[in-house]
Design an enzyme around this catalytic site. Structure first.
Site, PDB file in Angstrom:
ATOM      1  N   HIS A  31       0.823  -1.215   0.000  1.00 24.06           N
ATOM      2  CA  HIS A  31       0.000   0.000   0.000  1.00 24.06           C
ATOM      3  C   HIS A  31       0.855   1.262   0.000  1.00 24.06           C
ATOM      4  O   HIS A  31       1.665   1.483   0.899  1.00 24.06           O
ATOM      5  CB  HIS A  31      -0.936   0.031   1.208  1.00 24.06           C
TER       6      HIS A  31
ATOM      7  N   HIS B  93      -1.990   4.293  -8.233  1.00 22.20           N
ATOM      8  CA  HIS B  93      -2.208   3.468  -9.427  1.00 22.20           C
ATOM      9  C   HIS B  93      -1.872   4.276 -10.670  1.00 22.20           C
ATOM     10  O   HIS B  93      -2.181   5.458 -10.765  1.00 22.20           O
ATOM     11  CB  HIS B  93      -3.646   2.953  -9.501  1.00 22.20           C
TER      12      HIS B  93
HETATM   13  P1  AMP Z   1      -8.699   7.420 -10.052  1.00 18.91           P
HETATM   14  O1  AMP Z   1      -9.800   8.396 -10.324  1.00 18.91           O
HETATM   15  O2  AMP Z   1      -7.397   7.794 -10.711  1.00 18.91           O
HETATM   16  O3  AMP Z   1      -8.536   7.149  -8.572  1.00 18.91           O
HETATM   17  O4  AMP Z   1      -9.114   6.077 -10.763  1.00 18.91           O
HETATM   18  C1  AMP Z   1      -9.719   4.996 -10.122  1.00 18.91           C
HETATM   19  C2  AMP Z   1     -10.029   3.978 -11.192  1.00 18.91           C
HETATM   20  O5  AMP Z   1     -10.317   2.750 -10.567  1.00 18.91           O
HETATM   21  C3  AMP Z   1     -11.255   4.331 -12.058  1.00 18.91           C
HETATM   22  O6  AMP Z   1     -10.852   4.423 -13.438  1.00 18.91           O
HETATM   23  C4  AMP Z   1     -12.209   3.173 -11.803  1.00 18.91           C
HETATM   24  O7  AMP Z   1     -12.930   2.795 -12.968  1.00 18.91           O
HETATM   25  C5  AMP Z   1     -11.268   2.076 -11.333  1.00 18.91           C
HETATM   26  N1  AMP Z   1     -11.870   1.069 -10.486  1.00 18.91           N
HETATM   27  C6  AMP Z   1     -12.642   1.267  -9.389  1.00 18.91           C
HETATM   28  N2  AMP Z   1     -12.995   0.094  -8.838  1.00 18.91           N
HETATM   29  C7  AMP Z   1     -12.422  -0.872  -9.598  1.00 18.91           C
HETATM   30  C8  AMP Z   1     -12.416  -2.303  -9.549  1.00 18.91           C
HETATM   31  N3  AMP Z   1     -13.062  -2.982  -8.607  1.00 18.91           N
HETATM   32  N4  AMP Z   1     -11.738  -2.968 -10.517  1.00 18.91           N
HETATM   33  C9  AMP Z   1     -11.091  -2.304 -11.483  1.00 18.91           C
HETATM   34  N5  AMP Z   1     -11.045  -0.961 -11.575  1.00 18.91           N
HETATM   35  C10 AMP Z   1     -11.707  -0.255 -10.657  1.00 18.91           C
HETATM   36 ZN    ZN Z   2      -4.005  -0.167  -0.625  1.00 20.68          ZN
END
Ligand code: AMP
Ligand code: ZN
Length: 116
Positions: free
Chosen positions: A46, A99
């Site tokens: 994390h 990410h």
């Molecule tokens: P951010 O706005 O940069 O924090 O992006 C978060 C991303 O996580 C978004 O593009 C979501 O579509 C993606 N996301 C959220 N939950 C999941 C999940 N369970 N599996 C895959 N992607 C996810």
């Molecule tokens: Zn985490």
């Protein structure tokens, strides 16, 4: 982090469409893709955001970028791609586990940001 969505995904506690994993890095398809290729590459350990990294995190940050290139090539974006790391409130980060979005596909993804 017990209650972190992406920690749970990296542990396999929540299913994902995994495309890659090693000891340090995990990658999977974004659940709501913005482009034909839309992967998320995360550190297994994390890290909240790019705003909280320390010197000790630099190796895994390098791995994330190297894996991004490998995965874009392998998953349908061999002619370039874009890496986006949304950070904090201003960067519109919604999931509080660092990410890298890797977006691409057969067509150019377009200009970087709409000008204000
Ligand atoms: P951010 O706005 O940069 O924090 O992006 C978060 C991303 O996580 C978004 O593009 C979501 O579509 C993606 N996301 C959220 N939950 C999941 C999940 N369970 N599996 C895959 N992607 C996810
Ligand atoms: Zn985490």
């Amino acid at each position: 982090m017990d209650n972190c969505l992406f920690c749970k995904i990296a542990r396999g506690d929540i299913p994902s469409r995994k495309v890659y994993e090693d000891d340090d890095v995990f990658a999977f398809h974004d659940i709501n893709p913005a482009r034909p290729v839309h992967l998320l590459v995360i550190p297994r350990r994390h890290i909240t955001s790019l705003a909280t990294v320390t010197e000790a995190d630099t190796p895994v940050l390098g791995r994330i970028l190297a894996v991004a290139n490998q995965l874009a090539t392998e998953n349908g974006s061999p002619d370039g791609f874009r890496v986006i790391i949304n950070t904090g409130r201003i960067g519109h980060q919604e999931v509080q586990h660092l990410h890298a979005h890797v977006v691409g596909g057969p067509d150019p993804v377009g200009p970087m940001l709409k000008r204000v």
